[in-house]
Design an enzyme around this catalytic site. Structure first.
Site, PDB file in Angstrom:
ATOM      1  N   GLY A  32     -18.637  12.904   2.632  1.00 15.91           N
ATOM      2  CA  GLY A  32     -19.689  14.353   1.973  1.00 15.91           C
ATOM      3  C   GLY A  32     -20.018  15.783   2.768  1.00 15.91           C
ATOM      4  O   GLY A  32     -19.505  15.897   3.456  1.00 15.91           O
ATOM      5  N   GLY A  37     -13.182  22.823   3.240  1.00 16.12           N
ATOM      6  CA  GLY A  37     -11.499  22.209   3.484  1.00 16.12           C
ATOM      7  C   GLY A  37     -11.305  20.684   3.053  1.00 16.12           C
ATOM      8  O   GLY A  37     -10.269  20.442   2.889  1.00 16.12           O
ATOM      9  N   HIS A  38     -12.836  20.436   2.659  1.00 10.66           N
ATOM     10  CA  HIS A  38     -12.430  18.924   1.631  1.00 10.66           C
ATOM     11  C   HIS A  38     -11.958  19.668   0.091  1.00 10.66           C
ATOM     12  O   HIS A  38     -11.305  18.551  -0.015  1.00 10.66           O
ATOM     13  CB  HIS A  38     -13.632  18.509   1.687  1.00 10.66           C
ATOM     14  N   LYS A 150      -7.251  19.122  10.920  1.00 13.32           N
ATOM     15  CA  LYS A 150      -8.993  19.079  11.860  1.00 13.32           C
ATOM     16  C   LYS A 150      -9.189  18.326  12.131  1.00 13.32           C
ATOM     17  O   LYS A 150      -9.151  18.102  13.630  1.00 13.32           O
ATOM     18  CB  LYS A 150      -9.891  19.804  11.144  1.00 13.32           C
ATOM     19  N   ASP A 151      -8.722  17.035  12.051  1.00 15.17           N
ATOM     20  CA  ASP A 151      -8.302  15.613  12.881  1.00 15.17           C
ATOM     21  C   ASP A 151      -7.178  14.648  12.773  1.00 15.17           C
ATOM     22  O   ASP A 151      -6.599  14.137  11.987  1.00 15.17           O
ATOM     23  CB  ASP A 151      -9.585  14.882  11.874  1.00 15.17           C
ATOM     24  N   SER A 187     -18.798  19.704   8.605  1.00 14.72           N
ATOM     25  CA  SER A 187     -19.558  19.470   8.109  1.00 14.72           C
ATOM     26  C   SER A 187     -21.212  19.378   9.135  1.00 14.72           C
ATOM     27  O   SER A 187     -22.025  19.857   9.105  1.00 14.72           O
ATOM     28  CB  SER A 187     -20.408  17.687   7.313  1.00 14.72           C
ATOM     29  N   ARG A 188     -20.183  19.619  10.400  1.00 20.14           N
ATOM     30  CA  ARG A 188     -21.171  19.186  11.224  1.00 20.14           C
ATOM     31  C   ARG A 188     -21.299  21.184  11.961  1.00 20.14           C
ATOM     32  O   ARG A 188     -22.499  20.852  12.511  1.00 20.14           O
ATOM     33  CB  ARG A 188     -20.438  18.477  13.077  1.00 20.14           C
TER      34      ARG A 188
END
Ligand code: AMP
Length: 284
Positions: A32, A37-38, A150-151, A187-188
């Site tokens: 969430g 990106g999402h 990204k991950d 999100s961070r």
């Protein structure tokens, strides 16, 4: 109208019905607080599939006790509106008890891959990730699932889990979406103060420096990594966790950069209290 499902049973029967009609289901798992990106993953899902399901679940088992689980940004209404605007068909939004009811005790561990790089700094993280993704796959039963590069290690870990456990889903890994100034969306990023937001650009600059050195013919990983470290350590608010150059398929570190190889340059670094990661995938 977008559909919001709070239980495994509901999302499971929604997927079953759609599958019976021959529809391909695309799935985008997220925690969430959505950003572009999402939404790029959702776009890819909409291109490839008939039905796109996005999950929103801040997964407690992938946070260690000293991490940011309780303050992780959450705003369901905002996320729901973004997903409506961007054409998602359904949201799976379970609460923690739905995924991990009392007495829950089964975990998936991708043994080697979960221990290196990110795993050295977050030893239990990938066990939580693999477990929740497996539960989400069983709930949503997607034909395709979309993950961000990204991950990169997370995406590789999920691909390994799917391969090893013979799961019937195809994993699609999508490019990193960045802010106009180069910071990888996360999100961070909302945790960053104005000053830290500027300092955070050092992750991307350190990757650019490495790519530049490699393109100019530098082949010694050690030298490149030292240059990256110097750049990052020059930023006062930064605390470096690691910089690495790894083979993109084995995820093992490489000492010498050789022609014909695909490599990842990885960086993980705290800016103030906020831990950020970034990477660059290049073919030599
Ligand atoms: P998260 O909500 O951070 O768990 O991320 C959910 C999915 O979005 C994961 O597959 C991430 O890799 C992906 N993602 C996060 N940030 C980005 C980004 N900047 N570009 C592309 N994908 C991303």
């Amino acid at each position: 109208m977008i559909k919001v499902f709070r239980t495994v049973k509901e999302i499971n029967s929604y997927s079953s019905e759609n599958k019976k009609q021959g529809k391909k289901i695309g799935f985008v798992p997220t925690m969430g607080y959505l950003h572009d990106g999402h939404l790029s993953l959702l776009k890819e899902s909409k291109n490839k599939c008939d039905i796109s399901v996005v999950s929103i679940f801040v997964n407690p088992t992938q946070f260690s006790p000293n991490e940011d689980l309780s303050r992780y940004p959450r705003d369901f209404e905002r996320d729901e509106n973004l997903l409506i605007e961007n054409g998602a068909d359904a949201i799976f939004y379970p609460d923690v008890e739905e995924i991990y009811p009392e007495g829950y005790e089964t975990f998936i561990n991708v043994e080697e891959l979960s221990q290196k790089h990110e795993g050295e700094f977050r030893p239990t993280h990938f066990k939580g990730v693999a477990t929740v993704v497996a539960i989400l796959f069983n709930s949503v039963m997607p034909d395709y699932a979309f993950f961000g590069r990204k991950d990169a290690q997370q995406a590789a870990l999920i691909q390994k889990m799917v391969f090893d456990l013979k799961m019937n889903v195809e994993i699609v890994v999508c490019p990193i979406i960045r802010e106009p100034d180069g910071l990888a969306m996360s999100s961070r990023n909302v945790y960053l103060s104005t000053g830290e937001r500027k300092d955070a650009l050092v992750l991307k600059s350190s990757l650019e420096l490495a790519v530049d050195l490699i393109r100019k013919g530098e082949t010694e990983s050690k030298f490149i990594l030292e240059e990256m470290k110097n750049l990052i350590n020059g930023v006062k608010t930064s605390t470096l966790d690691y910089v690495k150059i790894i083979d993109a398929s084995s995820f093992n570190e490489i000492k010498k950069i050789e022609k014909g190889k695909k490599i990842y340059i990885l960086v993980a670094c705290k800016i103030g209290k906020t831990r950020l990661i970034d990477n660059e995938l290049i073919e030599i």
